[in-house]
Design a protein around this motif. Structure first.
Motif, PDB file in Angstrom:
ATOM      1  N   GLN A 157      30.053  20.572  39.978  1.00 57.75           N
ATOM      2  CA  GLN A 157      30.636  20.549  41.316  1.00 57.75           C
ATOM      3  C   GLN A 157      31.503  19.300  41.518  1.00 57.75           C
ATOM      4  O   GLN A 157      32.569  19.360  42.138  1.00 57.75           O
ATOM      5  CB  GLN A 157      29.505  20.604  42.362  1.00 57.75           C
ATOM      6  N   GLN A 158      31.051  18.175  40.953  1.00 56.05           N
ATOM      7  CA  GLN A 158      31.835  16.934  41.075  1.00 56.05           C
ATOM      8  C   GLN A 158      33.199  17.074  40.413  1.00 56.05           C
ATOM      9  O   GLN A 158      34.206  16.587  40.925  1.00 56.05           O
ATOM     10  CB  GLN A 158      31.072  15.767  40.427  1.00 56.05           C
ATOM     11  N   LEU A 159      33.217  17.724  39.246  1.00 55.16           N
ATOM     12  CA  LEU A 159      34.492  17.893  38.538  1.00 55.16           C
ATOM     13  C   LEU A 159      35.415  18.834  39.314  1.00 55.16           C
ATOM     14  O   LEU A 159      36.630  18.600  39.424  1.00 55.16           O
ATOM     15  CB  LEU A 159      34.249  18.429  37.116  1.00 55.16           C
ATOM     16  N   PHE A 160      34.817  19.861  39.872  1.00 54.09           N
ATOM     17  CA  PHE A 160      35.571  20.796  40.706  1.00 54.09           C
ATOM     18  C   PHE A 160      36.151  20.050  41.917  1.00 54.09           C
ATOM     19  O   PHE A 160      37.324  20.201  42.268  1.00 54.09           O
ATOM     20  CB  PHE A 160      34.643  21.931  41.159  1.00 54.09           C
ATOM     21  N   ALA A 161      35.314  19.215  42.531  1.00 53.97           N
ATOM     22  CA  ALA A 161      35.750  18.469  43.718  1.00 53.97           C
ATOM     23  C   ALA A 161      36.848  17.465  43.370  1.00 53.97           C
ATOM     24  O   ALA A 161      37.817  17.295  44.123  1.00 53.97           O
ATOM     25  CB  ALA A 161      34.552  17.760  44.355  1.00 53.97           C
ATOM     26  N   ASN A 162      36.695  16.790  42.218  1.00 55.12           N
ATOM     27  CA  ASN A 162      37.740  15.851  41.782  1.00 55.12           C
ATOM     28  C   ASN A 162      39.073  16.570  41.603  1.00 55.12           C
ATOM     29  O   ASN A 162      40.133  16.065  41.995  1.00 55.12           O
ATOM     30  CB  ASN A 162      37.339  15.211  40.446  1.00 55.12           C
ATOM     31  N   THR A 163      39.021  17.750  40.999  1.00 53.27           N
ATOM     32  CA  THR A 163      40.251  18.506  40.742  1.00 53.27           C
ATOM     33  C   THR A 163      40.900  18.949  42.057  1.00 53.27           C
ATOM     34  O   THR A 163      42.121  18.836  42.227  1.00 53.27           O
ATOM     35  CB  THR A 163      39.933  19.714  39.832  1.00 53.27           C
ATOM     36  N   ALA A 164      40.062  19.392  42.979  1.00 57.66           N
ATOM     37  CA  ALA A 164      40.584  19.791  44.295  1.00 57.66           C
ATOM     38  C   ALA A 164      41.176  18.585  45.025  1.00 57.66           C
ATOM     39  O   ALA A 164      42.233  18.669  45.664  1.00 57.66           O
ATOM     40  CB  ALA A 164      39.472  20.424  45.126  1.00 57.66           C
ATOM     41  N   ASP A 165      40.495  17.451  44.909  1.00 61.81           N
ATOM     42  CA  ASP A 165      40.952  16.212  45.542  1.00 61.81           C
ATOM     43  C   ASP A 165      42.307  15.776  44.962  1.00 61.81           C
ATOM     44  O   ASP A 165      43.231  15.375  45.691  1.00 61.81           O
ATOM     45  CB  ASP A 165      39.884  15.136  45.313  1.00 61.81           C
ATOM     46  N   ALA A 166      42.417  15.874  43.634  1.00 63.36           N
ATOM     47  CA  ALA A 166      43.678  15.514  42.970  1.00 63.36           C
ATOM     48  C   ALA A 166      44.823  16.344  43.523  1.00 63.36           C
ATOM     49  O   ALA A 166      45.894  15.822  43.866  1.00 63.36           O
ATOM     50  CB  ALA A 166      43.549  15.728  41.462  1.00 63.36           C
ATOM     51  N   GLN A 167      44.576  17.638  43.635  1.00 61.25           N
ATOM     52  CA  GLN A 167      45.631  18.534  44.118  1.00 61.25           C
ATOM     53  C   GLN A 167      46.001  18.223  45.572  1.00 61.25           C
ATOM     54  O   GLN A 167      47.186  18.207  45.922  1.00 61.25           O
ATOM     55  CB  GLN A 167      45.160  19.980  43.976  1.00 61.25           C
ATOM     56  N   THR A 168      45.001  17.939  46.383  1.00 58.24           N
ATOM     57  CA  THR A 168      45.252  17.574  47.778  1.00 58.24           C
ATOM     58  C   THR A 168      46.130  16.326  47.869  1.00 58.24           C
ATOM     59  O   THR A 168      46.969  16.196  48.761  1.00 58.24           O
ATOM     60  CB  THR A 168      43.914  17.314  48.500  1.00 58.24           C
ATOM     61  N   LYS A 169      45.928  15.424  46.916  1.00 57.41           N
ATOM     62  CA  LYS A 169      46.687  14.169  46.940  1.00 57.41           C
ATOM     63  C   LYS A 169      48.071  14.294  46.303  1.00 57.41           C
ATOM     64  O   LYS A 169      48.779  13.303  46.144  1.00 57.41           O
ATOM     65  CB  LYS A 169      45.873  13.075  46.243  1.00 57.41           C
ATOM     66  N   GLY A 170      48.428  15.504  45.897  1.00 53.62           N
ATOM     67  CA  GLY A 170      49.782  15.731  45.366  1.00 53.62           C
ATOM     68  C   GLY A 170      49.897  15.595  43.863  1.00 53.62           C
ATOM     69  O   GLY A 170      51.000  15.646  43.313  1.00 53.62           O
ATOM     70  N   ILE A 171      48.775  15.428  43.174  1.00 47.80           N
ATOM     71  CA  ILE A 171      48.815  15.262  41.719  1.00 47.80           C
ATOM     72  C   ILE A 171      49.141  16.595  41.055  1.00 47.80           C
ATOM     73  O   ILE A 171      48.578  17.632  41.399  1.00 47.80           O
ATOM     74  CB  ILE A 171      47.468  14.698  41.213  1.00 47.80           C
ATOM     75  N   PHE A 172      50.061  16.557  40.099  1.00 48.33           N
ATOM     76  CA  PHE A 172      50.490  17.763  39.372  1.00 48.33           C
ATOM     77  C   PHE A 172      50.485  17.531  37.865  1.00 48.33           C
ATOM     78  O   PHE A 172      50.833  18.425  37.082  1.00 48.33           O
ATOM     79  CB  PHE A 172      51.899  18.162  39.819  1.00 48.33           C
ATOM     80  N   GLY A 173      50.154  16.307  37.435  1.00 50.72           N
ATOM     81  CA  GLY A 173      50.161  15.972  36.010  1.00 50.72           C
ATOM     82  C   GLY A 173      49.337  14.727  35.778  1.00 50.72           C
ATOM     83  O   GLY A 173      48.824  14.118  36.726  1.00 50.72           O
ATOM     84  N   ALA A 174      49.215  14.340  34.514  1.00 50.51           N
ATOM     85  CA  ALA A 174      48.432  13.161  34.173  1.00 50.51           C
ATOM     86  C   ALA A 174      49.130  12.384  33.053  1.00 50.51           C
ATOM     87  O   ALA A 174      49.839  12.998  32.245  1.00 50.51           O
ATOM     88  CB  ALA A 174      47.034  13.558  33.716  1.00 50.51           C
ATOM     89  N   PRO A 175      48.947  11.073  33.015  1.00 52.13           N
ATOM     90  CA  PRO A 175      48.149  10.264  33.923  1.00 52.13           C
ATOM     91  C   PRO A 175      48.824  10.106  35.283  1.00 52.13           C
ATOM     92  O   PRO A 175      50.045  10.090  35.377  1.00 52.13           O
ATOM     93  CB  PRO A 175      48.094   8.908  33.204  1.00 52.13           C
ATOM     94  N   SER A 176      47.989   9.984  36.319  1.00 54.21           N
ATOM     95  CA  SER A 176      48.490   9.649  37.646  1.00 54.21           C
ATOM     96  C   SER A 176      47.703   8.460  38.180  1.00 54.21           C
ATOM     97  O   SER A 176      46.510   8.342  37.910  1.00 54.21           O
ATOM     98  CB  SER A 176      48.349  10.834  38.595  1.00 54.21           C
ATOM     99  N   VAL A 177      48.380   7.621  38.911  1.00 55.28           N
ATOM    100  CA  VAL A 177      47.733   6.478  39.557  1.00 55.28           C
ATOM    101  C   VAL A 177      48.033   6.563  41.041  1.00 55.28           C
ATOM    102  O   VAL A 177      49.170   6.861  41.434  1.00 55.28           O
ATOM    103  CB  VAL A 177      48.237   5.144  38.962  1.00 55.28           C
TER     104      VAL A 177
END
Lengths: 200, 200
Positions: A157-177
């Motif tokens: 669930q934490q990994l799922f939440a991190n991924t959802a959080d990343a997307q909410t913050k506009g992340i579309f690739g990695a690495p992102s800071v």
């Protein structure tokens, strides 16, 4: 004054994230910043943005250039790198779950660095239990215990939440800071800019 | 000793190529390099690599980030930039053909810079005859004569050949720089690396 936090968002299958994982700690320290280590999965985000998979997988000229570019960059940074035996794409799911079983700090940082090294300096498959067990044992962890823990619903669930959080913050690739004031920087080549932004 | 040549490959619809078009001449001069100005079309290359169009068109989070990133970079470089009124994607076909009607040197360099400025500093549509005619007239050219010349089979064939040549050389995006020894650098953020490579 407490140090500012910068979030380092990475997928263990992301090639350029290796360069950032090798560089970010020294840079954060010299800038008085604390890193939050944020493993997430690019796959669902790619899919949601209409991509079939990583552009490096489907686009051969781009992939060929990427390997050459990372080889050049690794030489400039003096980071060990072998491209010839690196499997791609790697399945990063289990490694990401292990990272979430470890404390966000020195523990997760050391594990993250070793997973990238295993992949890009030693040509290992990071989806293999043996690869991750070796890394954990070498870092002084109870490998078996942690590997079992990765299957817990809470970690998934934490990994799922991190991924959802990343997307909410506009992340579309990695690495992102992401700096503490919410500014997003994508790519290892924006790390210097991110540091400058974080301390201004 | 004659100066070494670096090839600057650009599509007039490429946003990051604007930053390179603004920076490359001063950098080439200070490094004793001569620029070969190479307009080409990304569209056929994207298509051949399995892309429907520019990743910035289809991937909204990536597009949003790109505008923000260019805004930040333009500020660092002190380059004029307005994103709010920039139409995207632009049709770069006619501008590329005009560039090929002009001498590869000061003429093509000045025209290229002005087309990017019209687009990213003044919000113009570079597919419009009026935009290109104004730029040509301001640079002292016979605008009508050149616009007619763009329809010649020879010019159309040159653009086709440039695009095929780009693809043969491994180019998959813009801006790209190729040094005299054939090394490819992609992206405005590799311009410093390309210069260092070219003079080593």
């Amino acid at each position: 004054m407490t140090n500012k936090i910068i979030e380092f968002w990475f997928d263990f299958a992301s090639t350029y994230s290796y360069l950032t994982a090798e560089r970010i700690e020294a840079m954060a320290e010299s800038n008085g910043l604390v890193i939050a280590w944020k493993p997430f999965l690019l796959g669902p985000i790619f899919k949601s943005n209409g991509l079939v998979g990583s552009p490096f997988t489907s686009n051969k000229p781009k992939r060929d250039y990427m390997w050459r570019d990372i080889q050049r960059s690794a030489k400039i940074y003096k980071i060990p790198f072998i491209s010839s035996t690196v499997k791609m794409p790697q399945n990063s799911l289990l490694a990401a779950r292990v990272a979430l079983c470890l404390d966000d700090g020195a523990q997760r940082a050391a594990f993250t660095r070793q997973v990238y090294r295993a992949q890009f300096a030693h040509g290992k498959d990071i989806a293999e239990l043996a690869t991750l067990a070796d890394i954990l044992a070498n870092l002084g962890h109870q490998a078996a215990e942690i590997l079992v823990q990765t299957q817990a619903a809470e970690i998934k669930q934490q990994l799922f939440a991190n991924t959802a959080d990343a997307q909410t913050k506009g992340i579309f690739g990695a690495p992102s800071v992401i700096t503490q004031d919410g500014e997003l920087f994508w790519g290892n080549d924006r790390l210097e800019d991110a540091m400058a932004w974080a301390v201004k």
